[in-house]
Design a protein around this motif. Sequence first.
Motif, PDB file in Angstrom:
ATOM      1  N   HIS A  68      24.727  63.698  39.091  1.00 18.19           N
ATOM      2  CA  HIS A  68      25.785  62.815  38.607  1.00 18.19           C
ATOM      3  C   HIS A  68      25.258  61.407  38.367  1.00 18.19           C
ATOM      4  N   GLU A  69      25.776  60.790  37.327  1.00 16.14           N
ATOM      5  CA  GLU A  69      25.535  59.373  37.118  1.00 16.14           C
ATOM      6  C   GLU A  69      26.495  58.597  38.020  1.00 16.14           C
ATOM      7  N   ILE A  70      25.998  57.530  38.632  1.00 17.46           N
ATOM      8  CA  ILE A  70      26.784  56.799  39.624  1.00 17.46           C
ATOM      9  C   ILE A  70      27.104  55.403  39.112  1.00 17.46           C
ATOM     10  N   TRP A  71      28.391  55.022  39.303  1.00 14.78           N
ATOM     11  CA  TRP A  71      28.832  53.653  39.000  1.00 14.78           C
ATOM     12  C   TRP A  71      29.481  53.117  40.272  1.00 14.78           C
ATOM     13  N   LEU A  72      28.942  51.999  40.774  1.00 15.64           N
ATOM     14  CA  LEU A  72      29.455  51.373  41.990  1.00 15.64           C
ATOM     15  C   LEU A  72      30.115  50.044  41.628  1.00 15.64           C
ATOM     16  N   LEU A  73      31.434  49.985  41.781  1.00 13.67           N
ATOM     17  CA  LEU A  73      32.171  48.780  41.438  1.00 13.67           C
ATOM     18  C   LEU A  73      31.997  47.708  42.528  1.00 13.67           C
ATOM     19  N   GLN A  74      31.719  46.505  42.087  1.00 11.98           N
ATOM     20  CA  GLN A  74      31.659  45.342  42.978  1.00 11.98           C
ATOM     21  C   GLN A  74      32.752  44.369  42.519  1.00 11.98           C
ATOM     22  N   PRO A  75      33.973  44.566  43.019  1.00  8.33           N
ATOM     23  CA  PRO A  75      35.123  43.822  42.495  1.00  8.33           C
ATOM     24  C   PRO A  75      35.201  42.409  43.054  1.00  8.33           C
ATOM     25  N   ARG A  76      36.329  41.793  42.847  1.00  5.65           N
ATOM     26  CA  ARG A  76      36.509  40.396  43.236  1.00  5.65           C
ATOM     27  C   ARG A  76      36.576  40.191  44.746  1.00  5.65           C
ATOM     28  N   LEU A  77      36.704  41.245  45.518  1.00  2.00           N
ATOM     29  CA  LEU A  77      36.654  41.087  46.984  1.00  2.00           C
ATOM     30  C   LEU A  77      35.274  41.382  47.555  1.00  2.00           C
ATOM     31  N   HIS A  78      34.310  41.700  46.671  1.00  2.00           N
ATOM     32  CA  HIS A  78      32.951  41.974  47.133  1.00  2.00           C
ATOM     33  C   HIS A  78      32.233  40.671  47.480  1.00  2.00           C
ATOM     34  N   ALA A  79      31.309  40.744  48.423  1.00  2.00           N
ATOM     35  CA  ALA A  79      30.599  39.546  48.871  1.00  2.00           C
ATOM     36  C   ALA A  79      29.812  38.887  47.750  1.00  2.00           C
ATOM     37  N   LEU A  80      29.411  39.658  46.710  1.00  2.00           N
ATOM     38  CA  LEU A  80      28.658  39.092  45.588  1.00  2.00           C
ATOM     39  C   LEU A  80      29.568  38.413  44.566  1.00  2.00           C
ATOM     40  N   ASN A  81      30.843  38.805  44.508  1.00  2.00           N
ATOM     41  CA  ASN A  81      31.780  38.242  43.536  1.00  2.00           C
ATOM     42  C   ASN A  81      33.051  37.770  44.220  1.00  2.00           C
ATOM     43  N   PRO A  82      32.931  36.977  45.264  1.00  2.00           N
ATOM     44  CA  PRO A  82      34.125  36.636  46.032  1.00  2.00           C
ATOM     45  C   PRO A  82      35.076  35.739  45.240  1.00  2.00           C
ATOM     46  N   SER A  83      36.340  36.082  45.309  1.00  2.00           N
ATOM     47  CA  SER A  83      37.365  35.286  44.641  1.00  2.00           C
ATOM     48  C   SER A  83      38.190  34.558  45.695  1.00  2.00           C
ATOM     49  N   ASN A  84      38.661  33.371  45.340  1.00  2.00           N
ATOM     50  CA  ASN A  84      39.390  32.557  46.297  1.00  2.00           C
ATOM     51  C   ASN A  84      40.900  32.741  46.186  1.00  2.00           C
ATOM     52  N   ASN A  85      41.315  33.500  45.169  1.00  2.00           N
ATOM     53  CA  ASN A  85      42.750  33.698  44.987  1.00  2.00           C
ATOM     54  C   ASN A  85      42.982  35.013  44.258  1.00  2.00           C
ATOM     55  N   PHE A  86      43.294  36.046  44.985  1.00  2.00           N
ATOM     56  CA  PHE A  86      43.527  37.354  44.377  1.00  2.00           C
ATOM     57  C   PHE A  86      44.346  38.212  45.323  1.00  2.00           C
ATOM     58  N   THR A  87      44.825  39.343  44.802  1.00  2.00           N
ATOM     59  CA  THR A  87      45.534  40.345  45.590  1.00  2.00           C
ATOM     60  C   THR A  87      44.885  41.701  45.346  1.00  2.00           C
ATOM     61  N   ILE A  88      45.245  42.659  46.180  1.00  2.00           N
ATOM     62  CA  ILE A  88      44.734  44.026  45.984  1.00  2.00           C
ATOM     63  C   ILE A  88      45.281  44.598  44.694  1.00  2.00           C
ATOM     64  N   GLU A  89      46.460  44.143  44.323  1.00  2.00           N
ATOM     65  CA  GLU A  89      47.057  44.588  43.065  1.00  2.00           C
ATOM     66  C   GLU A  89      46.186  44.182  41.880  1.00  2.00           C
ATOM     67  N   ASP A  90      45.522  43.020  41.978  1.00  2.00           N
ATOM     68  CA  ASP A  90      44.647  42.568  40.896  1.00  2.00           C
ATOM     69  C   ASP A  90      43.481  43.522  40.685  1.00  2.00           C
ATOM     70  N   ILE A  91      42.981  44.106  41.782  1.00  2.00           N
ATOM     71  CA  ILE A  91      41.847  45.037  41.662  1.00  2.00           C
ATOM     72  C   ILE A  91      42.293  46.288  40.920  1.00  2.00           C
ATOM     73  N   GLY A  92      43.491  46.801  41.283  1.00  2.00           N
ATOM     74  CA  GLY A  92      43.986  47.991  40.611  1.00  2.00           C
ATOM     75  C   GLY A  92      44.434  47.724  39.185  1.00  2.00           C
ATOM     76  N   ARG A  93      44.877  46.521  38.917  1.00  2.00           N
ATOM     77  CA  ARG A  93      45.420  46.208  37.597  1.00  2.00           C
ATOM     78  C   ARG A  93      44.339  45.779  36.617  1.00  2.00           C
ATOM     79  N   TYR A  94      43.291  45.083  37.110  1.00  2.00           N
ATOM     80  CA  TYR A  94      42.299  44.529  36.196  1.00  2.00           C
ATOM     81  C   TYR A  94      40.889  45.093  36.414  1.00  2.00           C
ATOM     82  N   ASP A  95      40.421  45.145  37.688  1.00  2.00           N
ATOM     83  CA  ASP A  95      39.014  45.490  37.943  1.00  2.00           C
ATOM     84  C   ASP A  95      38.720  46.947  37.624  1.00  2.00           C
ATOM     85  N   ILE A  96      39.555  47.842  38.120  1.00  2.00           N
ATOM     86  CA  ILE A  96      39.291  49.273  37.911  1.00  2.00           C
ATOM     87  C   ILE A  96      39.423  49.656  36.431  1.00  2.00           C
ATOM     88  N   PRO A  97      40.475  49.223  35.723  1.00  2.00           N
ATOM     89  CA  PRO A  97      40.509  49.534  34.280  1.00  2.00           C
ATOM     90  C   PRO A  97      39.297  48.972  33.535  1.00  2.00           C
TER      91      PRO A  97
END
Length: 1176
Positions: A841-870
């Motif tokens: 399998h080809e692997i894709w590992l998402l590093q979203p806005r709550l990841h230590a490499l891309n930390p965001s100062n203002n977000f919700t879990i809903e933002d990850i499902g609404r924007y990051d995953i799509p």
Amino acid sequence: MEKPADSKQMIFYEEDGYDAVVVGSGYGGSVAACRLSLAGVKVCLVEKGRKWEAKDFPTDSFKIMSAVRMESQNLGVSFGPKDALFQVYEQNDSLAAVACGLGGGSLVNAGVMLPTPVQTRRNSKWPKEWEWDWGSCEASAATMMRIQSVPIQFPIAKIMKEIDVGEVEEMVQDSIKLSMNFDLEDSPSRLPKHQNLDTCKACGNCLAGCPYNAKNSTDKNYLASAIQAGCIVKTECQVQYVVKNPYETAQKGEIGGKRRWLVYLNEIDNIKADFVILSAGVFGTTAILLKSQMRGLKLSEALGSGFSCNGNTVAYLAGSTGPLNAYGLDRKQLSKTPIQARPGPSISSSYSSSLGFTIQSAVFPTAYPCMLFKGIATFGWPSGYWFFHGIIDKLKHLLGSKSSQAMVLLAMGHDKSDGKIILEKETNKICFSPPHDPLLPRKFEVFQKITKKLGGILFMSTYRSTSVHLLGGCNASPDSSDGVCNPNGQVFDPEAPGLVHQGLYVCDASLIPCSVSVNPCLTIAAAAEHVSKHLVKDILKHKNQSCTDCISKVVDQNPYTERYDNLKSSETSYVSVKETMRGYIGGMPCTASLRMKIYLQNHNNRDDWNWIMRKLHPTLKGKVGGYVVFSAIEKDKLYVIDGEVDMFEVDYRTPYTRYMHYRLLLAAASGSRYILEGKKIMNPYLFALYSWRETTTLYVTFKRLAGYFAGDVGLNLKGELKISMIELLKSLLKLEGNGKGRFIQLFSLNLLRTYILQMPQESQNELTDSYNNSYPASTCHEIKTEDGCIISCRQWNCGQGRWNFKEQKHPVLLLNGYSTESFCLPTEPNDLIRTLLAEGHEIWLLQPRLHALNPSNNFTIEDIGRYDIPAVIDKICEFHGPSMKIHVVAHCVGGLSIHIALMGGHISTTQIASLCCINSSMFFKLTTLATVKMWLPLVPMSMALLGKNKILTLLETSKASLGHLLLMSIARWIPRYERCTCNECEVFSGIFGNTFWHQNVTPTIHRWLNKQSTTKLPMAAFSHLRKICKSGFIVDSKGNNSYLIHPERMALSTLYVSGGRSLLVTPETSFLANKYVKLHQPNFRHERVVVDGFGHSDLLIGEESSKEVFPHILSHIRLSEQGKNVVTISQEKKYSKEALVWAADLYQGSESCWFSPPVVVFLVLFFVSFLLSSFI
């Protein structure tokens, strides 16, 4: 010779064991020990009794009382020392007496040596193989024991001759020889000269042990030669049973392999040997084999059968006016009596009847309480007031009246040899039924005729059988249907017809298959000589095959220089603890009655305190014996044949936690063997609040060992055993050993440092920051989401490197939990990314806005499902086209996000090949402690302390604001299940709660996660996360139920995985999700798995995850690849809504929180109040 001063203190250090262990030192064991030792075999002889010197034998009625042990089944009592010289067994209408001491029965018998009668050797039960060398074996035994004729005709022999006993029943006088030293016949020069025997004084006290060192008992000949040749003798050690060594690894040609047999001296201590020779006497040997049978040793059904009393009948003639002089003499009387007028040896005349029995007259020793023979344990003939006659006769004897003459009459004959010996399981004691004796009336008639000729009263035993010559029970026979052993003494293995248990022999009177009708001493010794010939050949052959070193022994010129290198010299402290636990395993009742022997290190009190201050660990390890009652599995007891316990085991992965670790190997009478392994987990959560529950609850696993059960049906059960307050008090009151005080001290100190001082154990292994440099290469893609946030995604292409597959499989998207890496683990050889790459399998590992490499100062879990995953799905479709489907594996918050994305309509199920969620779903059920923390205002307080910067830096070396430092300090003090010595781990688990069981992860991954991976924690989404946790299911950022109302958007195959040992998220999360999708999407394949022993993220980062968890994920993906997402279900077999509603979670209540919700609420409120009063 080694002799423990206290038999309870026996510890054996012979790790390499012996070539042979001989059990017993009578006419069988002493012969075997001698012949083996002379052949250069490494031999250990074990004797239940002690070594008796001439001065030790009882010489009066008061002394003999301390030398007698009585086992009365009629009265249900036992009294007297266990190693007493005389062992008397009373049962129903039977009485049997045996001797106990180094030398066995030869210490206290009359030493009569008569050859085996021809009539006996013609018996159909007599082994024909013995006849080939019987004459030479008898001659060899007679020579070794230096048997001699009686040089003088003593009074009792004269009287028997004068009354012409030969006329009675056509009896013939026998020419007898005794194993006595009359100093009239020179001993052959080839015999050992070390034993200086005195001359027989003709005192008549032979039956109480010769007080003048004139009896040639086996300790003076065979055993003396064995010791001179290097035999080790251990006295006051009673063998209980033998088992085959479960860990035997010796192979042909291997040096130093483990021994074949374990000889147990109690439930714990054992001696290892390649050969075991049982020579403990009829009762002793049979009892050992019966107990061994209860522990799985397969033996013939004939065991205990064929028991013979040698036709023994005893009577006492008193009040005769004839000059019998048959009372033993004490030293004062001896000095005044000439040799011709003395009683002589105990037996000096013998008469045989053509009917098959023998009559002998015997002298009554001074030590015997004659009143027992004059009316208490006998009845008189002729009838009358014989009890009072006994009293009067005793007074006459004390006054020296010549009218008071007495003697003992002993009869032996051919009985039916149909007696039976059994072991009473409840009491673990021998029970026996004597054989039928058809000649008993005729023997009584002869006694009465002799009485008429001599005058006086005949006192006959009230017991139907009174025997001192026991035979049989482990009869020698050509096959196992009629006997226990073959004629060479090898014990039959009935499961393999014609075969034997290699290395297990019987060599004593229990081999003799029929009554002998004369004193059997020479017969037993001759049989032992025959067995020893074959035994020596067998052992030498085995030694040659196994290449065992034959170390030449230095012959000790003074073999009786005794060595007392026992516990006193080694200064080993120990304590014996008895523990009874009850509970349920696999839902079935179980009771464990254990006896533990804990060995203590020798240190002074100052060392104990230094142990605590230096964080070192005083060990409390030992061996375990006892039994387990588990009637649902085995109807009989399961006996511990090997057990270990560590009272304070330390796992350096969990430095604050201690374990009481039990490991028991159990054996059943059926032959099956089981492993019971358990731990008591002592966790210092909130000091000693739950120390009682933790120290009294044993969490166990119960397994059947393969190869020990017909059909090899697997068995793996789990459960709990608990010790009650009463049983615990009993254990403390019954502590035994020389280290009781020190044990209590060490145990208390360990509890102190565990629960009160909470001092961690120092790890002895220093870890480095190195990691696996050969990790598969990946490509990092930066992605800009619809709301303008920059995230990233790492791609592993299976066509790179060693993973090259012709058939293209669907790619896999991995979604991590909150800020923590669970999939890409450079320090671990088998993480999920490597595993999926190996699958193609080809692997894709998402590093979203709550990841230590891309930390965001203002977000919700809903933002990850609404924007990051799509956004990342669109990126994958750029590479593979819009029709490509994707497998999604999500963990924790990643699982919440993918459900928000799906059920919020942000992505379509047509894009998803399968969904696998680890400890998350559209539901999110937390443990009691985590739930209480979410309901308390800890999150708002944390947000206030963080201020504008919602990104918390976790590294200890990083600079942080005052508010951040205060929050981390508070986090360290918040209660959690497991403490850790790593500062970053303490802060992280204080905020979230423990996310993994430390014992499940390796030290390397633990260090990498805390020092390199999870360096920053974006906490902006905690407010939304709190709303989800309080609701128990996914809600939008305003707390509205916007997602569960759209079950039609879950039209895909699902797998929900939970940890069975909850830490943060409970198995109810996967249970409710699985129920939800089955109700609303019944045409798709839905699975749920609960993996025992795992908590939260350790399902993915655990050392055993690749074996216990990943196979479920791979199986789910493979089925999807095969097009098995949709299942065709008939209307009749559709999921019933009612049935799904009724269904209860099997794992409900499996939460690993040791505390009830009210207790947790109270403690947390108290803690928050304390913090508020301290900082505000």
